[in-house]
Motif scaffolding. Structure first.
Motif, mmCIF file in Angstrom:
data_model
loop_
_atom_site.group_PDB
_atom_site.id
_atom_site.type_symbol
_atom_site.label_atom_id
_atom_site.label_comp_id
_atom_site.label_asym_id
_atom_site.label_seq_id
_atom_site.Cartn_x
_atom_site.Cartn_y
_atom_site.Cartn_z
ATOM 1 N N ASN A 175 2.444 3.824 9.893
ATOM 2 C CA ASN A 175 1.960 3.740 8.669
ATOM 3 C C ASN A 175 1.775 2.716 7.771
ATOM 4 N N LEU A 176 0.530 2.070 8.370
ATOM 5 C CA LEU A 176 -0.144 1.083 7.333
ATOM 6 C C LEU A 176 -0.902 1.367 6.702
ATOM 7 N N THR A 177 -0.868 0.468 5.500
ATOM 8 C CA THR A 177 -1.272 0.530 4.429
ATOM 9 C C THR A 177 -2.921 -0.843 4.296
ATOM 10 N N TYR A 178 -4.477 0.318 4.802
ATOM 11 C CA TYR A 178 -4.946 -0.734 3.861
ATOM 12 C C TYR A 178 -5.870 -0.981 3.095
ATOM 13 N N VAL A 179 -6.562 -2.198 2.887
ATOM 14 C CA VAL A 179 -7.310 -2.511 1.941
ATOM 15 C C VAL A 179 -8.458 -2.810 2.896
ATOM 16 N N MET A 180 -9.779 -2.255 2.864
ATOM 17 C CA MET A 180 -10.580 -2.250 3.663
ATOM 18 C C MET A 180 -11.752 -2.537 2.605
ATOM 19 N N ILE A 181 -12.297 -3.513 2.925
ATOM 20 C CA ILE A 181 -13.602 -4.387 2.517
ATOM 21 C C ILE A 181 -15.154 -4.096 3.896
ATOM 22 N N ALA A 182 -15.762 -2.989 2.605
ATOM 23 C CA ALA A 182 -17.187 -2.626 3.039
ATOM 24 C C ALA A 182 -18.703 -2.640 2.736
ATOM 25 N N HIS A 183 -19.574 -2.099 3.446
ATOM 26 C CA HIS A 183 -20.131 -1.860 2.216
ATOM 27 C C HIS A 183 -21.713 -0.697 3.193
ATOM 28 N N ASP A 184 -21.356 -0.693 4.244
ATOM 29 C CA ASP A 184 -21.193 0.530 4.751
ATOM 30 C C ASP A 184 -20.932 1.898 3.916
ATOM 31 N N LEU A 185 -21.515 2.733 3.456
ATOM 32 C CA LEU A 185 -20.583 3.840 3.024
ATOM 33 C C LEU A 185 -20.229 4.645 3.893
ATOM 34 N N SER A 186 -20.875 4.914 4.914
ATOM 35 C CA SER A 186 -20.799 5.727 5.937
ATOM 36 C C SER A 186 -19.281 5.450 6.306
ATOM 37 N N VAL A 187 -19.251 4.407 6.887
ATOM 38 C CA VAL A 187 -18.105 3.976 7.655
ATOM 39 C C VAL A 187 -16.646 4.220 6.825
ATOM 40 N N VAL A 188 -17.142 4.297 5.271
ATOM 41 C CA VAL A 188 -16.504 3.974 4.452
ATOM 42 C C VAL A 188 -16.092 5.242 4.268
ATOM 43 N N ARG A 189 -16.257 6.045 3.969
ATOM 44 C CA ARG A 189 -16.177 7.636 4.085
ATOM 45 C C ARG A 189 -15.725 8.037 5.000
ATOM 46 N N HIS A 190 -15.609 8.005 6.406
ATOM 47 C CA HIS A 190 -14.675 7.996 7.278
ATOM 48 C C HIS A 190 -13.402 7.610 7.183
ATOM 49 N N VAL A 191 -13.361 6.435 6.985
ATOM 50 C CA VAL A 191 -12.317 5.669 6.809
ATOM 51 C C VAL A 191 -10.901 6.059 5.807
ATOM 52 N N SER A 192 -11.850 6.229 4.697
ATOM 53 C CA SER A 192 -11.059 5.829 3.607
ATOM 54 C C SER A 192 -10.275 7.267 2.460
ATOM 55 N N ASP A 193 -8.733 6.821 2.426
ATOM 56 C CA ASP A 193 -8.923 8.199 1.434
ATOM 57 C C ASP A 193 -9.518 7.827 -0.592
ATOM 58 N N ARG A 194 -9.090 6.288 -0.067
ATOM 59 C CA ARG A 194 -9.884 6.526 -1.480
ATOM 60 C C ARG A 194 -11.120 5.395 -1.302
ATOM 61 N N VAL A 195 -11.509 5.234 -2.933
ATOM 62 C CA VAL A 195 -12.790 4.300 -2.740
ATOM 63 C C VAL A 195 -12.992 3.434 -4.065
ATOM 64 N N ALA A 196 -13.294 2.732 -4.382
ATOM 65 C CA ALA A 196 -13.445 1.937 -5.100
ATOM 66 C C ALA A 196 -14.879 0.886 -5.437
ATOM 67 N N VAL A 197 -15.872 1.359 -5.979
ATOM 68 C CA VAL A 197 -16.924 0.833 -6.270
ATOM 69 C C VAL A 197 -17.242 -0.658 -6.837
ATOM 70 N N MET A 198 -17.446 -1.675 -6.440
ATOM 71 C CA MET A 198 -17.649 -2.795 -7.217
ATOM 72 C C MET A 198 -19.114 -3.071 -7.803
#
Ligand SMILES: Nc1ncnc2c1ncn2[C@@H]1O[C@H](COP(=O)(O)OP(=O)(O)OP(=O)(O)O)[C@@H](O)[C@H]1O
Ligand SMILES: Nc1ncnc2c1ncn2[C@@H]1O[C@H](COP(=O)(O)OP(=O)(O)O)[C@@H](O)[C@H]1O
Ligand code: SF4
Ligand code: SF4
Ligand SMILES: [Mg+2]
Ligand SMILES: [Mg+2]
Lengths: 352, 335, 340
Positions: free
Chosen positions: B211-234
């Motif tokens: 039951n870990l909580t992740y803040v994932m930093i990434a630039h690959d939008l395909s990977v981000v869609r795969h892993v995230s529940d929510r997404v913040a675009v900076m």
């Protein structure tokens, strides 16, 4: 239209601009011989783009450096043929190859910051590239450099021509590299991971630029990358490399719509894709690429292949031949045709 | 805590800023600041993955380092599990290091080449003076097994492993103290696709298991869609849009998000001609002098006069979907 | 020039001045305090200058005149003041004025130090500059060739010789070159003579050739090793590959791209070496009895002639500081990334 040298040999007049036949590049090292490229054949016609895809260490850069004649003398053992407009570069006098470099064949590298000399202005570096092969006055060359910078989309080229590379952003540096490569209108352009160091938005700009320029100059382009998405944007044909060999080679459409090699399936399954529903789970390829000093017997992919057991022990004992399975689509795999079609249709495609 | 917080909220960030001063001249006076992170407000719920995406230099890593308190914020508030950690000192932060861990981008430089895998993965136990039940060695071997490495490789050195395996070592190290929050800075971008998929799957399995909580930093939008529940675009230190994965990818509201998504190359040749593309011009402006008004206006294809003067607020335009734009896309209708 | 560069120069000059003060103060203390610790009094010190035969009165008067009764701080202050405004020496009947920059009078010869130094600067300058040109050319050439032919016989021999060159004492190499170049080959003068450049450039060079070679041997060995290391690194850079990909001839690649990249760190050390040498190449000047600053300093030290020592020290420190500053500014010229 064919993409494989053997077939095009007979066609005579329409010889592909670049033909590579049975290229082997081996590096003797203390630990053993690194077989970076082993028996590789492909060809590219003018106006066409060949995409070479593979994981890091699969021999992509070594291939491109061999074509350009950039391996250190004595460090690499190169055999086979590299025909540029019909002339074999392997074994050609080094001075002759040098005169072709930058003029008839040019290259763009991955990291534009380290690939440009930090102490010379961008303009000076383009002027230098132009003046090696064209005996013109400095002023004429400078004018040419400014035109090129404008052509690749650098704003204010007249003033930016005197900037140093570190004053450019990553995307602008790659544009400047492209300008430098294009300075003598090369007929063959090799781009080795030209966008790997860039952001997606800039990557899209650079890919557009390469596409436009190719149409303008009608040059043959070899685009090397590890990103299947990038080749899908540009390539007419795609060659997939694994452990220094080609494992699949066909038109881009074939590679994406009906890939036939288990490694290509693996690559496609590993990628999360924006153009599909989100899959619950990615389908990675197990294990890691082999060392090129000890390439596994039989099919080099066998330790990682889920179908290696389906061919008796063929996958473990015999190297699969790189052969045409119809319409110029080449693969190197022992799987019988029916099995392949069945696996693709039933197991792989539905999961992508 | 005086403010009532939703039951599931683990991390809450309000108005977070980090300005790096620029000093010049004889007296080294401060002449300006890199506004690396400029006013972020978001929260992360327990067990969820929030991804930060954006172009290089937009402040993702800086945010990550602020959340793990490797950097001290210039202003703003970071509340972790009900505790304000914004300005805790090094020593006050130490016990909390069990709760927040960071995975770094570069699997080659983030592991000390002179330490064995056992030492590296066991370091958190020693630093925090935690004594695992069956001894450190046993605990480390369990961790190695957990991340898919051979426990017998306990005494090997990092250079004997491939990039993917090193990233697993890094993950094992962060898991040692059972953190609540893991900040992963581009954990897979240096890896080959086939290996990247292995590590992504591993991170997902671990999340389910602990039951870990992740803040994932990434630039690959395909990977981000795969892993995230929510997404913040900076963009340039600010959040342009934040939403749950589905609505962000299906109904992006901010023009910048739309442009980013349309720039992602897709492995499908038939899309080549059909796809409508939005091409951003030029590069990201400098974070030293970000544009006034909407920070994106210099590259935005929808920009109007108002965008140059008035900064749009990050407003909730649909439930759970916030975007900072005067002329957002995809609003109304579909909600 | 951008304001930041000017600010930078000002900051550096300020630091340089502070440094010069520190160096002079330390030297002053060493030469003043050490004898006192060894039991010397103002009178015994003064005796060194007027001779033992003088009457106690003369000695006391001399000690008075030389300021030996003043506290060290006052003496140091007077010395510093002399540099800026000059000094007056009261000889009883006559007052002698020593114009700025006044570095005092030699205790031994009663000659003012500054004109002496001016006499000797050209000798040391000729020696240093000539040798520097020689060793830079030789060092860069040998180092570059060694790097390009790494592992060959040439490389091994060159690096072996240069190792010897770095470690052999100058008296040995001096004698060696003397016997080879003067006695055997007859190319050079035996040494000891100096003809000003403006008088007869040919003779100037002929006389200096031997010291140049001796000094250059020592330094070029070191520069060859530095250049080799720098070139090995630079020739592996990506931009070298780009230069080759453009189709440039190998010589252009090596010189314009490789050597240019490897030169920056060498430049730094070169500036310092030349700066140091300008303060006097003590061993070389002694070995070839050249009347340069180094020889002057040695005479001063052996005779406890404080003004001489102070004069050379402060001049040498000045050269080093200036060389340092020039190198740093040159750095910005060579490497555009340093400019802001
Ligand atoms: N210590 C520092 N001093 C000054 N500026 C800094 C510092 N650290 C980061 N910055 C600047 O802050 C901005 C944001 O940096 P950050 O590393 O957070 O970007 P990022 O989004 O992680 O980029 P990337 O995708 O390239 O990793 C950049 O402009 C960067 O140059
Ligand atoms: N000069 C060299 N000496 C020995 N091995 C080399 C040399 N250059 C490349 N290799 C090896 O050849 C293989 C292929 O490398 P490369 O073509 O660079 O891969 P990529 O497909 O990532 O571009 C790698 O295993 C690499 O280590
Ligand atoms: S030959 Fe065998 S191991 Fe190789 S790809 Fe085909 S099925 Fe897999
Ligand atoms: S506010 Fe204006 S400039 Fe900013 S994103 Fe929206 S439309 Fe574009
Ligand atoms: Mg490569
Ligand atoms: Mg970062």
């Amino acid at each position: 239209m064919s993409h494989i040298p053997e077939d095009s040999l007979d066609s005579g007049a329409g010889l592909p601009f670049l033909q590579v036949r049975n290229l082997r590049v081996h590096f003797p090292t203390d630990d053993g011989v690194v077989k970076s490229v082993d028996d590789l054949s492909f060809s590219v016609e003018r106006g066409k783009t060949l995409g070479i895809v593979g994981e890091s260490g699969s021999g992509k850069s070594v291939t491109s450096l061999s074509i350009m004649g950039l391996h250190k003398e004595g460090a690499a053992r190169i055999s086979g043929e590299i025909l540029l407009d019909g002339r074999n570069l392997v074994g050609m006098d080094r001075e002759k190859v040098r005169l072709l470099r930058g003029k008839r064949m040019a290259m763009i590298f991955q990291d534009p910051l380290s690939a440009m000399h930090p102490y010379y202005t961008v303009g000076a570096q383009i002027v230098e590239a132009y003046r090696v092969h064209n005996k013109v006055a400095k002023q004429v060359a400078r004018k040419h450099a400014i035109d090129l910078l404008a052509r690749v989309g650098i704003p204010n080229p007249k003033s930016r021509v005197d900037d140093y590379p570190h004053q450019f952003s990553g995307g602008m540096r790659q544009r400047a590299m492209i300008a430098m490569a294009l300075s003598c209108d090369p007929e063959l352009l090799i781009a080795d991971e030209p966008t790997t160091a860039l952001d997606v938005t800039v990557q899209a700009q650079i890919l557009d630029l390469i596409r436009d320029l190719q149409q303008e100059f009608d040059s043959a382009v070899v685009l090397i990358t590890h990103d299947l998405g990038v080749v899908a944007e540009l390539a007419d044909d795609i060659m997939v490399m694994y452990a220094g060999r080609a494992v699949e080679h066909s038109t881009a459409t074939d590679i994406f719509n009906s890939p036939q090699h288990p490694y290509t399936w693996g690559l496609l399954g590993s990628m999360p894709r924006l153009d599909r529903e989100r899959s619950e789970r990615l389908q990675p390829i197990k294990g890691t690429p082999p060392s090129l000093i000890n390439v596994p017997d039989g099919c080099p992919f066998n330790p990682r292949c889920a179908y290696a057991g389906r061919n008796g022990d063929l996958s473990f004992t015999e190297r699969p031949e790189f052969r045409d399975i119809g319409g110029g689509h080449h693969i190197a795999c022992h799987l019988p045709t029916e099995d392949r079609h069945h696996i693709w249709d039933e197991e792989i495609r539905p999961k992508l | 805590m005086s403010t009532p917080k939703p039951a599931g909220e683990l991390l809450s960030v309000t108005g977070l800023r980090k300005h790096f001063p620029i000093r010049r001249g004889i007296l080294q006076r401060q002449v300006g600041a890199v506004q690396a992170v400029d006013g972020l407000t978001f929260s992360v719920n327990r067990g969820e993955t929030l991804s930060l995406v954006g172009e290089s230099g937009c402040g993702k890593t800086t945010t990550g380092r602020l959340l793990t308190r490797l950097l001290e914020p210039t202003s703003g508030k970071i509340v972790l599990d009900g505790r304000d950690i914004s300005h805790l000192s090094m020593s006050a932060m130490r016990p909390l290091r069990c709760d927040v861990q960071m995975i770094f981008q570069d699997p080659y430089s983030s592991l000390n080449p002179r330490h064995t895998v056992g030492t590296i993965v066991g370091a958190p136990f020693r630093l925090q003076k935690v004594r695992p039940e069956n001894g450190v060695k046993r605990a480390v071997q369990d961790l190695l097994e957990l991340v898919g490495l051979n426990p017998e490789h306990y005494n090997r050195y990092p250079h004997e492993f491939s990039g993917g395996q090193r990233q697993r070592i890094g993950i094992a190290r962060t898991l040692a103290l059972k953190p609540k929050l893991i900040v992963a800075d581009e954990p897979v971008s240096a890896l080959d696709v086939s290996i990247q998929a292995q590590v992504v799957n591993l991170l997902e399995d671990l999340q389910d298991e602990f039951n870990l909580t992740y803040v994932m930093i990434a630039h690959d939008l395909s990977v981000v869609r795969h892993v995230s529940d929510r997404v913040a675009v900076m963009y340039l230190g600010k959040i342009m849009e934040i939403a749950d994965r589905t609505s962000l990818y299906e109904r992006p509201m901010h023009p910048y998000t739309v442009a980013l998504l349309s720039a992602v190359p897709v492995p499908d040749t038939s899309r080549r001609t059909r796809r409508e593309r939005i091409r951003l011009q030029g590069d990201v402006p400098s974070p030293i002098n970000p544009p006034v008004g909407c920070r994106f206006h210099t590259r935005c294809w929808k920009a109007q006069e108002v965008c140059k003067v008035e900064e749009p607020a990050l407003a909730e335009l649909a439930p759970g979907h916030r975007a900072a734009c005067h002329f957002p896309e995809n609003v109304g209708g579909s909600v | 020039m951008p304001a930041t560069v000017i600010a930078y120069i000002i900051r550096r000059l300020f630091a340089a001045i502070v440094l010069l003060f520190v160096v002079s103060a330390v030297t002053f203390s060493i030469f003043f305090v050490t004898p006192k610790l060894l039991g010397a009094t103002p009178e015994t010190l003064a005796t060194r200058y007027v001779g033992r035969t003088s009457t106690p009165d003369t000695i006391r008067a001399t000690a008075e005149k030389l300021g030996f009764y003043d506290p060290v701080v006052v003496q140091y202050w007077n010395w510093v003041k002399g540099i800026f405004v000059g000094a007056d020496y009261d000889y009883g009947p006559a007052v002698e004025h020593c114009p700025a920059p006044c570095l005092g009078y030699s205790f031994r010869t009663n000659q003012p130090v500054w004109p002496d130094l001016l006499d000797r600067i050209p000798v040391t300058l000729s020696l240093a500059v000539g040798a520097a040109v020689l060793w830079l050319l030789a060092g860069l050439a040998v180092g570059t060739l060694s790097a390009l032919r790494k592992g060959t016989i040439f490389d091994r021999v060159a690096m072996g010789v240069s190792l010897a060159g770095v470690s052999l004492p100058i008296f040995f190499t001096g004698l060696l070159s003397l016997s080879v170049f003067s006695y055997n080959l007859g190319w050079t003068a035996v040494g000891g003579a100096y003809t000003p450049f403006l008088e007869n450039p040919g003779e100037w060079a002929y006389n200096l050739l031997l010291p140049w070679i001796t000094l250059a041997l020592l330094f070029s060995a070191q520069y060859a090793r530095l250049t080799r290391a720098g070139m090995l690194e630079t020739m592996n850079e990506d931009f070298i590959r780009t230069a080759r990909a453009k189709g440039l001839p190998e010589r252009t690649v090596v010189v314009r791209h490789g050597l240019r990249g490897a030169l920056t760190p060498i430049l730094t050390i070169f500036g310092l070496d030349v700066g140091l040498l300008l303060g006097g190449a003590i061993l070389t000047e002694s070995a070839f009895s050249l009347q340069g600053l180094g020889k002057y300093a040695i005479e001063g030290i052996l005779n406890y002639d404080l003004p001489k020592v102070m004069g050379v020290t402060i001049l040498a420190a000045f050269f080093v500081v200036v060389a340092n500053l020039i190198v740093d500014l040159l750095y910005a010229v060579v490497d555009p990334r340093v400019r802001k």
